[in-house]
Scaffold this motif. Structure first.
Motif, PDB file in Angstrom:
ATOM      1  N   UNK A  13     -56.669  35.690   2.229  1.00 20.37           N
ATOM      2  CA  UNK A  13     -57.633  35.655   1.136  1.00 20.37           C
ATOM      3  C   UNK A  13     -58.363  34.334   1.000  1.00 20.37           C
ATOM      4  N   UNK A  14     -57.774  33.254   1.505  1.00 21.76           N
ATOM      5  CA  UNK A  14     -58.408  31.941   1.390  1.00 21.76           C
ATOM      6  C   UNK A  14     -59.720  31.841   2.164  1.00 21.76           C
ATOM      7  N   UNK A  15     -59.923  32.702   3.152  1.00 19.75           N
ATOM      8  CA  UNK A  15     -61.147  32.600   3.952  1.00 19.75           C
ATOM      9  C   UNK A  15     -62.196  33.644   3.561  1.00 19.75           C
ATOM     10  N   UNK A  20     -66.020  39.005  -2.396  1.00 19.91           N
ATOM     11  CA  UNK A  20     -64.958  39.930  -1.984  1.00 19.91           C
ATOM     12  C   UNK A  20     -63.723  39.720  -2.865  1.00 19.91           C
ATOM     13  N   UNK A  21     -63.349  38.469  -3.082  1.00 14.89           N
ATOM     14  CA  UNK A  21     -62.183  38.171  -3.916  1.00 14.89           C
ATOM     15  C   UNK A  21     -62.388  38.657  -5.350  1.00 14.89           C
ATOM     16  N   UNK A  22     -63.582  38.447  -5.875  1.00 15.67           N
ATOM     17  CA  UNK A  22     -63.861  38.896  -7.239  1.00 15.67           C
ATOM     18  C   UNK A  22     -63.889  40.420  -7.325  1.00 15.67           C
ATOM     19  N   UNK A  23     -64.348  41.069  -6.275  1.00 10.18           N
ATOM     20  CA  UNK A  23     -64.317  42.534  -6.239  1.00 10.18           C
ATOM     21  C   UNK A  23     -62.880  43.026  -6.299  1.00 10.18           C
TER      22      UNK A  23
END
Length: 150
Positions: A13-15, A20-23
């Motif tokens: 997830x760090x990359x 995308x992370x907020x989704x």
């Protein structure tokens, strides 16, 4: 080369891009019932609705294969005030969520206790939790009884 089928990747997830992370956060909030509307969720995380709808069907949570988040634990406790409370506080400190708990009437100074635990948010793994419980004064035994797949 793409044959038209979907391809999946396991990615740290760090990359991932922020959208995308907020989704993923929006999907999680909706699934947990923390919010009831997409507009409310995207506003909370700072994501546009168009970005959410662009990615929403392509972002899925990863679950470890074979790992159940719902487990049953059996304990044998000495019949003294405060022991069960210390057990519950230990589980809570490790972010475990006890769903049900049953304690039988003590016999010969020992009380059998069983609880069902949701460990999906726990900060430690199950062997560590059991080891910590076994170290508590008054806990004679702590063992995993079973688990169920989600």
């Amino acid at each position: 080369m793409n044959d038209g089928g979907k391809r999946f990747y396991l990615v740290d997830g760090d990359i991932l891009p922020e959208a995308i992370l907020k989704t993923a956060l929006v999907n999680e909030m909706l699934a947990k019932g923390e919010v009831t509307k997409v507009s409310e969720a995207v506003e909370k995380v700072g994501l546009s609705r168009s970005a959410y709808y662009k990615y929403k069907d392509g972002v899925l949570p990863f679950r470890e294969p074979g790992r159940s988040n719902i487990v049953s634990v059996s304990l044998l406790l000495e019949h003294h005030p405060g022991i069960l409370s210390r057990v519950l506080n230990t589980v809570a400190a490790m972010e475990g969520n006890i769903l049900t708990i049953n304690q039988s009437v003590p016999e010969k100074g020992l009380a059998p206790v069983a609880f069902v635990l949701d460990r999906s948010r726990m900060s430690v793994d199950l062997p560590r939790l059991l080891a910590e419980l076994r170290q508590l004064t008054g806990v004679r035994s702590a063992q995993l009884v079973g688990s169920e797949e989600e």
